[in-house]
Write a protein that holds these residues in place. Structure first.
Motif, mmCIF file in Angstrom:
data_model
loop_
_atom_site.group_PDB
_atom_site.id
_atom_site.type_symbol
_atom_site.label_atom_id
_atom_site.label_comp_id
_atom_site.label_asym_id
_atom_site.label_seq_id
_atom_site.Cartn_x
_atom_site.Cartn_y
_atom_site.Cartn_z
ATOM 1 N N PRO A 227 -13.775 4.080 1.099
ATOM 2 C CA PRO A 227 -12.825 3.020 1.448
ATOM 3 C C PRO A 227 -11.993 3.435 2.665
ATOM 4 C CG PRO A 227 -12.837 3.322 -0.900
ATOM 5 C CD PRO A 227 -13.665 4.445 -0.328
ATOM 6 N N TYR A 228 -11.560 2.442 3.402
ATOM 7 C CA TYR A 228 -10.908 2.668 4.688
ATOM 8 C C TYR A 228 -9.616 1.865 4.727
ATOM 9 C CZ TYR A 228 -9.902 1.905 9.586
ATOM 10 O OH TYR A 228 -9.259 1.812 10.783
ATOM 11 N N LYS A 229 -8.550 2.525 5.166
ATOM 12 C CA LYS A 229 -7.270 1.841 5.283
ATOM 13 C C LYS A 229 -7.082 1.376 6.722
ATOM 14 C CE LYS A 229 -2.865 2.337 3.055
ATOM 15 N NZ LYS A 229 -1.690 3.139 2.759
ATOM 16 N N ILE A 230 -6.968 0.069 6.943
ATOM 17 C CA ILE A 230 -6.722 -0.415 8.303
ATOM 18 C C ILE A 230 -5.323 0.060 8.713
ATOM 19 C CG2 ILE A 230 -8.211 -2.437 7.881
ATOM 20 C CD1 ILE A 230 -5.624 -4.148 7.955
ATOM 21 N N PRO B 151 3.408 -3.972 11.910
ATOM 22 C CA PRO B 151 3.758 -5.276 11.328
ATOM 23 C C PRO B 151 2.662 -5.864 10.435
ATOM 24 C CG PRO B 151 4.158 -5.263 13.706
ATOM 25 C CD PRO B 151 3.503 -3.968 13.374
ATOM 26 N N THR B 152 1.381 -5.603 10.740
ATOM 27 C CA THR B 152 0.312 -6.188 9.921
ATOM 28 C C THR B 152 0.337 -5.584 8.515
ATOM 29 O OG1 THR B 152 -0.997 -6.425 11.933
ATOM 30 C CG2 THR B 152 -2.157 -6.702 9.840
ATOM 31 N N GLY B 153 0.408 -4.251 8.455
ATOM 32 C CA GLY B 153 0.475 -3.572 7.150
ATOM 33 C C GLY B 153 1.704 -4.013 6.373
ATOM 34 N N ALA B 154 2.842 -4.122 7.082
ATOM 35 C CA ALA B 154 4.088 -4.517 6.414
ATOM 36 C C ALA B 154 3.959 -5.932 5.848
ATOM 37 C CB ALA B 154 5.258 -4.436 7.399
ATOM 38 N N HIS C 117 -2.383 -5.166 0.227
ATOM 39 C CA HIS C 117 -2.496 -3.773 0.671
ATOM 40 C C HIS C 117 -3.390 -3.759 1.910
ATOM 41 C CE1 HIS C 117 -6.594 -3.823 -0.690
ATOM 42 N NE2 HIS C 117 -6.166 -4.438 -1.788
ATOM 43 N N SER C 118 -3.625 -2.583 2.455
ATOM 44 C CA SER C 118 -4.363 -2.472 3.719
ATOM 45 C C SER C 118 -5.741 -1.827 3.558
ATOM 46 C CB SER C 118 -3.533 -1.659 4.726
ATOM 47 O OG SER C 118 -2.318 -2.309 4.999
ATOM 48 N N TRP C 119 -6.286 -1.842 2.342
ATOM 49 C CA TRP C 119 -7.561 -1.142 2.116
ATOM 50 C C TRP C 119 -8.764 -2.076 2.249
ATOM 51 C CZ3 TRP C 119 -8.221 4.010 1.610
ATOM 52 C CH2 TRP C 119 -7.089 4.769 1.324
ATOM 53 N N ARG C 120 -9.815 -1.532 2.864
ATOM 54 C CA ARG C 120 -11.135 -2.156 2.815
ATOM 55 C C ARG C 120 -12.010 -1.331 1.878
ATOM 56 N NH1 ARG C 120 -14.821 -3.908 6.297
ATOM 57 N NH2 ARG C 120 -14.669 -5.668 4.886
ATOM 58 N N PRO C 121 -12.906 -1.960 1.128
ATOM 59 C CA PRO C 121 -13.836 -1.184 0.307
ATOM 60 C C PRO C 121 -14.785 -0.394 1.207
ATOM 61 C CG PRO C 121 -14.509 -3.494 0.401
ATOM 62 C CD PRO C 121 -13.170 -3.410 1.098
ATOM 63 N N ALA C 122 -15.394 0.659 0.656
ATOM 64 C CA ALA C 122 -16.403 1.412 1.422
ATOM 65 C C ALA C 122 -17.480 0.445 1.894
ATOM 66 C CB ALA C 122 -17.013 2.503 0.544
ATOM 67 N N VAL D 98 -13.663 -3.504 -3.755
ATOM 68 C CA VAL D 98 -14.768 -4.385 -3.399
ATOM 69 C C VAL D 98 -14.439 -5.839 -3.767
ATOM 70 C CG1 VAL D 98 -16.267 -4.259 -5.446
ATOM 71 C CG2 VAL D 98 -17.287 -4.345 -3.176
ATOM 72 N N ASN D 99 -13.560 -6.016 -4.751
ATOM 73 C CA ASN D 99 -13.130 -7.372 -5.105
ATOM 74 C C ASN D 99 -11.746 -7.707 -4.547
ATOM 75 O OD1 ASN D 99 -15.457 -7.971 -6.692
ATOM 76 N ND2 ASN D 99 -14.652 -6.518 -8.191
ATOM 77 N N ASP D 100 -11.259 -6.872 -3.653
ATOM 78 C CA ASP D 100 -9.888 -7.036 -3.172
ATOM 79 C C ASP D 100 -9.771 -6.473 -1.752
ATOM 80 O OD1 ASP D 100 -7.184 -7.557 -3.198
ATOM 81 O OD2 ASP D 100 -6.664 -5.709 -4.266
ATOM 82 N N ASP D 101 -10.642 -6.937 -0.879
ATOM 83 C CA ASP D 101 -10.686 -6.455 0.510
ATOM 84 C C ASP D 101 -9.518 -7.049 1.292
ATOM 85 O OD1 ASP D 101 -11.370 -5.765 3.102
ATOM 86 O OD2 ASP D 101 -13.075 -7.149 3.218
ATOM 87 N N CYS D 102 -8.752 -6.214 1.978
ATOM 88 C CA CYS D 102 -7.597 -6.724 2.741
ATOM 89 C C CYS D 102 -8.032 -7.691 3.838
ATOM 90 C CB CYS D 102 -6.794 -5.581 3.356
ATOM 91 S SG CYS D 102 -7.675 -4.697 4.659
ATOM 92 N N CYS D 103 -9.314 -7.590 4.259
ATOM 93 C CA CYS D 103 -9.801 -8.463 5.339
ATOM 94 C C CYS D 103 -10.649 -9.615 4.814
ATOM 95 C CB CYS D 103 -10.603 -7.648 6.348
ATOM 96 S SG CYS D 103 -9.630 -6.449 7.260
#
Ligand code: DHB
Ligand code: FE
Length: 254
Positions: free
Chosen positions: A166-169, A174-177, A185-190, A216-221
């Motif tokens: 998993p990767y944190k954008i 300001p986007t993360g905030a 949150h700011s996480w993408r699944p692997a 995987v069911n909660d992608d920030c993007c």
């Protein structure tokens, strides 16, 4: 883009925003705070990030509906066009790392009728085992964790690499905030990125995700579509990511 199209699209965007402001009875102070947030986002260089987080996946859905073929999704900011060509059956360059889990990326490229496409380029990129991208972060060389493989005469490709995480954008601006204020949150699944190209076909940009993977069911993007989640297949200790891509012709059906 013609002036008529700009008029049509921008008028509807403004109408959509107006309707949201009316629905929530946004006050002048709130409006001013929103304007200042947009300024701050620009100053932080995060306008592309902010727009991509909220809107890029919608553009992918529109393209999917327009072209057909395998469902595409967001490209993300870390595609580099000059990845090395890896021989079919070869290995993407990776560092030796205790955290490496071997990964086999394989499948076929075919047209919408199921005819194999020989010589298609399958351009693959993904994170290191600690969530960074080659040529982008931490002085990792640009030819690491990315590579292009050409399909054989039967449209097949396979290449070895290591499993991404998993990767944190970027979450310090300001986007993360904003995501956090919205309860997100700011996480993408692997994920493993793909760009699949062949002459006469619409280029497919997509990703594969790992079943049961974190976020995987909660992608920030909002970039995950169910068919892109791959079952947990291990072969001889290697995690298998298999994709039989179907490319649509490079014209939008009338
Ligand atoms: C971002 C990073 C990614 O690796 C990706 O696939 C999508 C978005 C980002 O940092 O915004
Ligand atoms: Fe990515």
């Amino acid at each position: 883009m013609s002036n008529n199209r700009i008029h049509a699209v921008v008028s509807d965007i403004v109408d959509g925003i107006r309707n949201a402001l009316i629905k929530h009875e946004v006050t002048f102070d709130e409006y001013r705070a929103g304007v200042m947030y947009a300024v701050k986002t620009g100053e932080a260089g995060e306008i592309p990030l902010m727009l991509d987080v909220f809107l890029n996946s919608t553009i992918s859905d529109i393209e999917n509906a327009a072209y057909g073929g395998t469902e595409g999704t967001i490209e993300g900011p870390y595609y580099l066009p000059n990845a090395p060509v890896i021989p079919n059956g070869g290995e993407i360059h990776t560092y030796d790392d205790d955290r490496n889990v071997p990964m086999l990326v394989r499948g076929t490229v075919k047209d919408l009728q199921g005819k194999p496409i020989a010589g298609a380029t399958v351009d693959i990129w993904h994170s290191t085992p600690d969530g960074y991208y080659g040529g982008i972060h931490n002085d990792i060389p640009a030819n690491y964790y990315r590579g292009k493989v050409l399909t054989d005469s039967e449209g097949r490709y396979f290449v070895r690499s290591t499993v991404p995480v998993p990767y944190k954008i970027p979450d310090q601006g300001p986007t993360g905030a904003l995501l956090e204020m919205m309860g997100g949150h700011s996480w993408r699944p692997a994920h493993v990125h793909f760009k699949v190209r062949a002459d006469g076909y619409h280029t497919l940009t997509t990703q594969s995700y790992f079943e049961q993977g974190d976020y995987v069911n909660d992608d920030c993007c909002n970039g995950v579509r169910p068919v892109q989640i791959k079952p947990d297949v291990l072969e001889n200790g290697e995690k298998v990511i298999e994709n039989d891509f179907q490319l649509a012709p490079d014209v939008i059906a009338a």
